[in-house]
Write an enzyme that holds these catalytic residues in place. Structure first.
Site, PDB file in Angstrom:
ATOM      1  N   HIS A   1       0.828  -1.205   0.000  1.00 40.07           N
ATOM      2  CA  HIS A   1       0.000   0.000   0.000  1.00 40.07           C
ATOM      3  C   HIS A   1       0.865   1.259   0.000  1.00 40.07           C
ATOM      4  O   HIS A   1       0.889   1.978  -0.988  1.00 40.07           O
ATOM      5  CB  HIS A   1      -1.004   0.032   1.153  1.00 40.07           C
TER       6      HIS A   1
ATOM      7  N   ASP B   1      -5.178  -7.946  -3.560  1.00 39.93           N
ATOM      8  CA  ASP B   1      -5.499  -7.785  -2.147  1.00 39.93           C
ATOM      9  C   ASP B   1      -6.808  -8.459  -1.761  1.00 39.93           C
ATOM     10  O   ASP B   1      -6.884  -9.673  -1.666  1.00 39.93           O
ATOM     11  CB  ASP B   1      -5.509  -6.292  -1.811  1.00 39.93           C
TER      12      ASP B   1
END
Length: 421
Positions: free
Chosen positions: A254, A305
């Protein structure tokens, strides 16, 4: 020995036409240009890319797709739904779910996945289920076993979080050391986050397996940064740097809310950063400084993800589009840079993969150039036009695993997922 003749191929030096790839025992033995297709060689139409790498996956999150939007909410309310799901899974049900999820990845062009795995509860049964699922789906697996010891900075694990914890870093490391590697599976390590691993345990976890990839969730939410600053007087990135966790084998996932100093620390250490654009949009995380990180020296990779979308081509396009939205400028990443992020297998411990080159695994993704989305597109820019619906053929280790959205061994993925979910 087998082979494939590629109408167009994305080679390390750039796109080329009429490329013959010879294969022996799953590895590429020669790459040449020939006008005539030899007998016994399969033709792959369109633009053929190296296999895509999904560098960040939580397979069980796929069960939440399309089920968390009714009341708006935040990342933190979404997390409560995720915890409820985690509490219901068994090794048997996880095997069925993960097999379907990895099959969904395979038909989209993914040939290797980094599974950020924290559903272990002090045992390796769930990890073994993931190993079996990936092998049956024809996708190579890097099992990134995550240390998860706290429910927040200074807080004990509670409720379903107890399924994630080994109690101490030493017990985590001892359990991970028992995991087996094989031709389809590699084992790596993960620091779940600075929220879930106390400061005094970070160095132990970071150094436990120095020859393997290390991943960590980093600065996904502003609340994580505030908690770290309040507790330790420094950002999560600085805390990881002081623990020796920022290295060329590390990938920070991220990296959304970073300071300029954070970007410098990541780049100077050669730490990679995995962006998960569709998840970061779905959870309203924000837009991270992708271009600045790449310029600072951080190799970029991409992940799906929570699998709000399983479409590596869309993730690559969203990386560029996120930069356009953030800065007001186009062309922040050239198509070749997006392909490099799409095929960054080194981030998950397969450094020889992700290239159509001698000695690399024969992983190929043929993308149509004649669909409603890609017709007329310049072949060298098709990464900015195509979607997973345009993936015609997927080859993993020299073996065709999917054609036109159907898995060769497991069949229609929609049916497979429907039966599981």
């Amino acid at each position: 020995m087998t082979g494939f003749w590629l109408e167009r191929a994305w080679l390390p030096e750039g796109p080329a036409a009429r490329v013959l790839v010879r294969v022996d025992r799953g590895l590429i033995t020669s790459v040449s240009t020939v006008d005539t297709i030899p007998l016994g060689v399969e033709r792959l139409r369109g633009m053929v890319f190296p296999g895509f790498a999904n560098a960040h996956s939580h397979a069980f999150h796929r069960a939440l797709r399309g089920r968390t939007h009714g009341d708006g909410g935040t990342f933190w309310t979404w997390r409560e739904r995720m915890y409820a799901l985690a509490g219901r899974l068994t090794p048997e049900s996880y095997l069925r779910l993960a097999r379907a999820v990895y099959a969904e990845m395979a038909v989209a062009g993914v040939t290797a996945v980094g599974e950020f795995h924290y559903l272990h509860a002090g045992g390796n049964e769930m990890g073994e289920a993931l190993r079996t699922a990936a092998a049956e789906a024809g996708v190579r697996l890097t099992l990134l076993d995550a240390c998860y010891l706290a429910g927040g900075i200074g807080e004990p694990v509670r409720g379903v979080q107890e399924r994630f914890s080994d109690g101490t870093g030493e017990r985590w490391a001892a359990r991970v050391a028992e995991l087996r590697e094989d031709g389809n599976t590699r084992v790596g390590a993960a620091i779940h986050s600075v929220r879930a691993v106390p400061r005094e345990e970070l160095a132990l976890v970071a150094g436990a397996f120095p020859d393997r990839p290390l991943h960590v969730h980093l600065s996904e939410q502003p609340a994580e940064n505030r908690a770290c600053l309040d507790a330790y007087g420094m950002t999560p990135t600085r805390l990881l740097a002081e623990a020796g966790a920022l290295t060329p084998r590390t990938t920070a996932v991220h990296g959304t809310h970073l300071s300029a100093e954070d970007v410098g620390l990541l780049g100077a250490s050669g730490t990679g950063v995995c962006f998960c654009p569709t998840t970061e949009a779905d959870l309203a995380d924000g837009l991270g400084p992708a271009r600045e990180l790449a310029d600072a020296g951080s190799p970029l990779s991409l992940g799906s993800d929570q699998h709000a979308v399983v479409d590596p081509l869309l993730e690559a396009r969203a990386l560029e589009h996120g930069e356009r939205l953030r800065t007001g400028h186009r062309g922040r990443f050239a198509p070749a840079e997006l392909v490099a992020a799409l095929t960054n297998h080194a981030a998950i411990g397969w450094p020889g993969a992700g290239r159509i080159a001698v000695g690399s695994p024969c992983d190929l993704v043929a993308v149509r150039l004649d669909s409603a989305r890609t017709a007329g597109a310049s072949p060298d820019q098709v990464v900015l036009a195509a979607t997973a619906s345009d993936v015609a053929t997927v080859v993993s280790g020299g073996r065709v695993v999917a054609r036109d959205g159907v898995h060769e061994a497991l069949g229609e993925v929609g049916r497979l997922l429907g039966e599981v979910l």
